[in-house]
Design a protein around this motif. Structure first.
Motif, PDB file in Angstrom:
ATOM      1  N   PHE A 162     -17.348  -0.305   1.126  1.00 29.02           N
ATOM      2  CA  PHE A 162     -17.674  -1.399   0.208  1.00 29.02           C
ATOM      3  C   PHE A 162     -18.954  -2.145   0.557  1.00 29.02           C
ATOM      4  N   ARG A 163     -19.384  -2.092   1.827  1.00 27.31           N
ATOM      5  CA  ARG A 163     -20.515  -2.924   2.221  1.00 27.31           C
ATOM      6  C   ARG A 163     -21.756  -2.141   2.638  1.00 27.31           C
ATOM      7  N   ASP A 164     -21.609  -0.864   2.925  1.00 23.20           N
ATOM      8  CA  ASP A 164     -22.762  -0.072   3.357  1.00 23.20           C
ATOM      9  C   ASP A 164     -23.376   0.626   2.144  1.00 23.20           C
ATOM     10  N   PRO A 165     -24.674   0.401   1.878  1.00 20.68           N
ATOM     11  CA  PRO A 165     -25.303   1.038   0.712  1.00 20.68           C
ATOM     12  C   PRO A 165     -25.315   2.559   0.782  1.00 20.68           C
ATOM     13  N   ASN A 166     -25.197   3.133   1.988  1.00 20.98           N
ATOM     14  CA  ASN A 166     -25.168   4.593   2.108  1.00 20.98           C
ATOM     15  C   ASN A 166     -23.895   5.210   1.533  1.00 20.98           C
ATOM     16  N   ALA A 167     -22.839   4.403   1.442  1.00 18.61           N
ATOM     17  CA  ALA A 167     -21.536   4.958   1.059  1.00 18.61           C
ATOM     18  C   ALA A 167     -21.567   5.598  -0.316  1.00 18.61           C
ATOM     19  N   ARG A 168     -22.179   4.955  -1.273  1.00 17.22           N
ATOM     20  CA  ARG A 168     -22.217   5.504  -2.639  1.00 17.22           C
ATOM     21  C   ARG A 168     -23.086   6.758  -2.715  1.00 17.22           C
ATOM     22  N   GLU A 169     -24.000   6.905  -1.761  1.00 10.99           N
ATOM     23  CA  GLU A 169     -24.849   8.092  -1.747  1.00 10.99           C
ATOM     24  C   GLU A 169     -24.107   9.304  -1.181  1.00 10.99           C
ATOM     25  N   VAL A 170     -23.309   9.081  -0.136  1.00 13.52           N
ATOM     26  CA  VAL A 170     -22.675  10.218   0.540  1.00 13.52           C
ATOM     27  C   VAL A 170     -21.286  10.526  -0.005  1.00 13.52           C
ATOM     28  N   LEU A 171     -20.594   9.537  -0.570  1.00 16.61           N
ATOM     29  CA  LEU A 171     -19.262   9.766  -1.128  1.00 16.61           C
ATOM     30  C   LEU A 171     -19.385  10.008  -2.630  1.00 16.61           C
ATOM     31  N   ARG A 172     -19.304  11.263  -3.029  1.00 19.76           N
ATOM     32  CA  ARG A 172     -19.448  11.581  -4.450  1.00 19.76           C
ATOM     33  C   ARG A 172     -18.259  11.074  -5.258  1.00 19.76           C
ATOM     34  N   ASN A 173     -17.090  10.982  -4.646  1.00 16.95           N
ATOM     35  CA  ASN A 173     -15.937  10.384  -5.328  1.00 16.95           C
ATOM     36  C   ASN A 173     -15.681   8.991  -4.744  1.00 16.95           C
ATOM     37  N   TRP A 174     -16.738   8.176  -4.749  1.00 16.07           N
ATOM     38  CA  TRP A 174     -16.680   6.842  -4.158  1.00 16.07           C
ATOM     39  C   TRP A 174     -15.556   6.006  -4.745  1.00 16.07           C
ATOM     40  N   SER A 175     -15.368   6.036  -6.051  1.00 14.55           N
ATOM     41  CA  SER A 175     -14.369   5.191  -6.693  1.00 14.55           C
ATOM     42  C   SER A 175     -12.963   5.526  -6.207  1.00 14.55           C
ATOM     43  N   GLU A 176     -12.667   6.818  -6.039  1.00 10.92           N
ATOM     44  CA  GLU A 176     -11.348   7.220  -5.543  1.00 10.92           C
ATOM     45  C   GLU A 176     -11.142   6.742  -4.116  1.00 10.92           C
ATOM     46  N   ALA A 177     -12.176   6.896  -3.293  1.00  8.84           N
ATOM     47  CA  ALA A 177     -12.071   6.443  -1.901  1.00  8.84           C
ATOM     48  C   ALA A 177     -11.893   4.926  -1.839  1.00  8.84           C
ATOM     49  N   ALA A 178     -12.628   4.205  -2.690  1.00 11.71           N
ATOM     50  CA  ALA A 178     -12.520   2.746  -2.711  1.00 11.71           C
ATOM     51  C   ALA A 178     -11.113   2.308  -3.112  1.00 11.71           C
ATOM     52  N   ASP A 179     -10.539   2.945  -4.126  1.00  9.35           N
ATOM     53  CA  ASP A 179      -9.160   2.629  -4.530  1.00  9.35           C
ATOM     54  C   ASP A 179      -8.190   2.877  -3.380  1.00  9.35           C
ATOM     55  N   MET A 180      -8.376   3.982  -2.693  1.00  9.20           N
ATOM     56  CA  MET A 180      -7.472   4.377  -1.621  1.00  9.20           C
ATOM     57  C   MET A 180      -7.501   3.376  -0.465  1.00  9.20           C
ATOM     58  N   PHE A 181      -8.696   2.942  -0.069  1.00  9.96           N
ATOM     59  CA  PHE A 181      -8.796   2.037   1.072  1.00  9.96           C
ATOM     60  C   PHE A 181      -8.324   0.633   0.702  1.00  9.96           C
ATOM     61  N   ALA A 182      -8.571   0.194  -0.532  1.00  9.95           N
ATOM     62  CA  ALA A 182      -8.057  -1.108  -0.963  1.00  9.95           C
ATOM     63  C   ALA A 182      -6.530  -1.094  -0.960  1.00  9.95           C
ATOM     64  N   ALA A 183      -5.933   0.007  -1.437  1.00  5.92           N
ATOM     65  CA  ALA A 183      -4.472   0.118  -1.437  1.00  5.92           C
ATOM     66  C   ALA A 183      -3.920   0.155  -0.015  1.00  5.92           C
ATOM     67  N   ALA A 184      -4.632   0.821   0.900  1.00  3.69           N
ATOM     68  CA  ALA A 184      -4.185   0.882   2.287  1.00  3.69           C
ATOM     69  C   ALA A 184      -4.147  -0.512   2.918  1.00  3.69           C
ATOM     70  N   LEU A 185      -5.145  -1.333   2.630  1.00  5.01           N
ATOM     71  CA  LEU A 185      -5.153  -2.691   3.159  1.00  5.01           C
ATOM     72  C   LEU A 185      -4.077  -3.548   2.499  1.00  5.01           C
ATOM     73  N   SER A 186      -3.783  -3.269   1.231  1.00  4.06           N
ATOM     74  CA  SER A 186      -2.702  -3.977   0.564  1.00  4.06           C
ATOM     75  C   SER A 186      -1.359  -3.677   1.223  1.00  4.06           C
ATOM     76  N   ARG A 187      -1.135  -2.401   1.546  1.00  3.65           N
ATOM     77  CA  ARG A 187       0.099  -2.033   2.247  1.00  3.65           C
ATOM     78  C   ARG A 187       0.158  -2.705   3.616  1.00  3.65           C
ATOM     79  N   ALA A 188      -0.979  -2.747   4.300  1.00  2.00           N
ATOM     80  CA  ALA A 188      -1.014  -3.358   5.631  1.00  2.00           C
ATOM     81  C   ALA A 188      -0.684  -4.849   5.557  1.00  2.00           C
ATOM     82  N   LYS A 189      -1.192  -5.536   4.553  1.00  2.00           N
ATOM     83  CA  LYS A 189      -0.909  -6.975   4.415  1.00  2.00           C
ATOM     84  C   LYS A 189       0.575  -7.227   4.168  1.00  2.00           C
ATOM     85  N   LEU A 190       1.196  -6.363   3.369  1.00  2.73           N
ATOM     86  CA  LEU A 190       2.629  -6.507   3.141  1.00  2.73           C
ATOM     87  C   LEU A 190       3.424  -6.248   4.418  1.00  2.73           C
ATOM     88  N   ARG A 191       2.953  -5.311   5.222  1.00  2.00           N
ATOM     89  CA  ARG A 191       3.679  -4.921   6.424  1.00  2.00           C
ATOM     90  C   ARG A 191       3.457  -5.885   7.572  1.00  2.00           C
TER      91      ARG A 191
END
Length: 278
Positions: A162-191
């Protein structure tokens, strides 16, 4: 009394459902979205007063039968149902320990040995906040050109995404990865709702509009497994399937299923999960 993760999940799930979802007529327009507390109570076979105590965190010891009945009433299946049950088990301890429970993120020697044994398969360990706590040489060799290790302190998967400008260049499925990591942090907050370091990480990320748009604090989501599409400076376009293995209650080992022998001459190629077991 502060609400625990189980109480927050109850309220959030009740707000998500509509009467039509559970076979009830929609009726007149409702002042608040979702099912009424009384409607869920009737479906679960408990009193509305008892459900109110659960939602307010005043009762932190629901029986297994009550948890199962509420899960049925709220149409919880699969990962969500399992997570709901785990929150119920933890709610008593959570309510008695309101202070910080930030974990000391140190990788055990046994897990370090596993990382070395997986060589030349790239593998690394993540903690509650998606900090990368340790890795083997194969993973470091692959991600170094991506800029993931260009940071002071521990790399962080969500921070890079989310914060490194290189991420969108190297991750071709950036949106899927972003959804996945946001959900992972959501699970962590609940736990781990009392982990101050985790909450600080989430608060910092929420200042990023892309993360804020994806932040659903009661969303369980799927586990961190899937496929990355990477535009690699050295290997070109690469598809990397990956799997997550639970190491302990705080850490996970993530394995990138790549064929290192072929990578040296033809770029990284897929190793199908079926081939791994052959």
């Amino acid at each position: 009394m502060a609400r625990n993760g189980f109480a927050e999940f109850l309220i959030a799930r009740r707000a998500e459902l509509r009467p039509g979802d559970v076979g009830m007529p929609e009726g007149r327009r409702r002042r608040t979205p979702g099912l009424r507390r009384e409607e869920v109570a009737v479906r679960a076979g408990v009193s509305a007063d008892y459900l109110a105590r659960l939602e307010q965190g005043r009762d932190t010891n629901p029986s297994v039968a009550v948890v199962d009945a509420l899960a049925d009433a709220l149409l919880l299946r699969g990962n969500e149902r399992h997570h709901f049950s785990m929150l119920a088990l933890a709610s008593g301890n959570e309510s008695r320990c309101p202070g910080s429970e930030s974990a000391e993120e140190k990788v055990a020697d046994t897990i370090q040995s596993i990382l070395r044994a997986l060589q030349p398969t790239p593998a690394f360990v993540v903690g509650r906040r998606l900090n990368v706590l340790g890795w083997n040489a194969a993973w470091a060799d692959f991600v170094a050109p991506l800029g993931l290790l260009d940071t002071e302190g521990q790399p962080n998967l969500a921070w890079f995404t989310f914060r490194d400008p290189n991420a969108r260049e190297v991750l071709r499925n950036w949106s899927e990865a972003a959804d996945m990591f946001a959900a992972a942090l959501s699970r962590a907050k609940l736990r781990w709702p009392g982990d101050d370091s985790l909450l600080e990480t989430i608060d910092a990320l929420r200042r990023n509009p892309d993360f804020a748009a994806r932040w659903k604090p009661h969303h369980v989501g799927a586990s961190i497994s899937g496929l990355l599409h990477i535009d690699h400076p050295v290997h070109g376009l690469v598809q990397v399937p990956f799997e997550t293995l639970e190491a302990d209650r705080d850490q996970s080992v993530i394995v990138w299923l790549t064929d290192q022998a072929q990578a040296q001459t033809h770029g990284l190629r897929l190793v199908r999960p079926a081939a791994v077991n052959e």
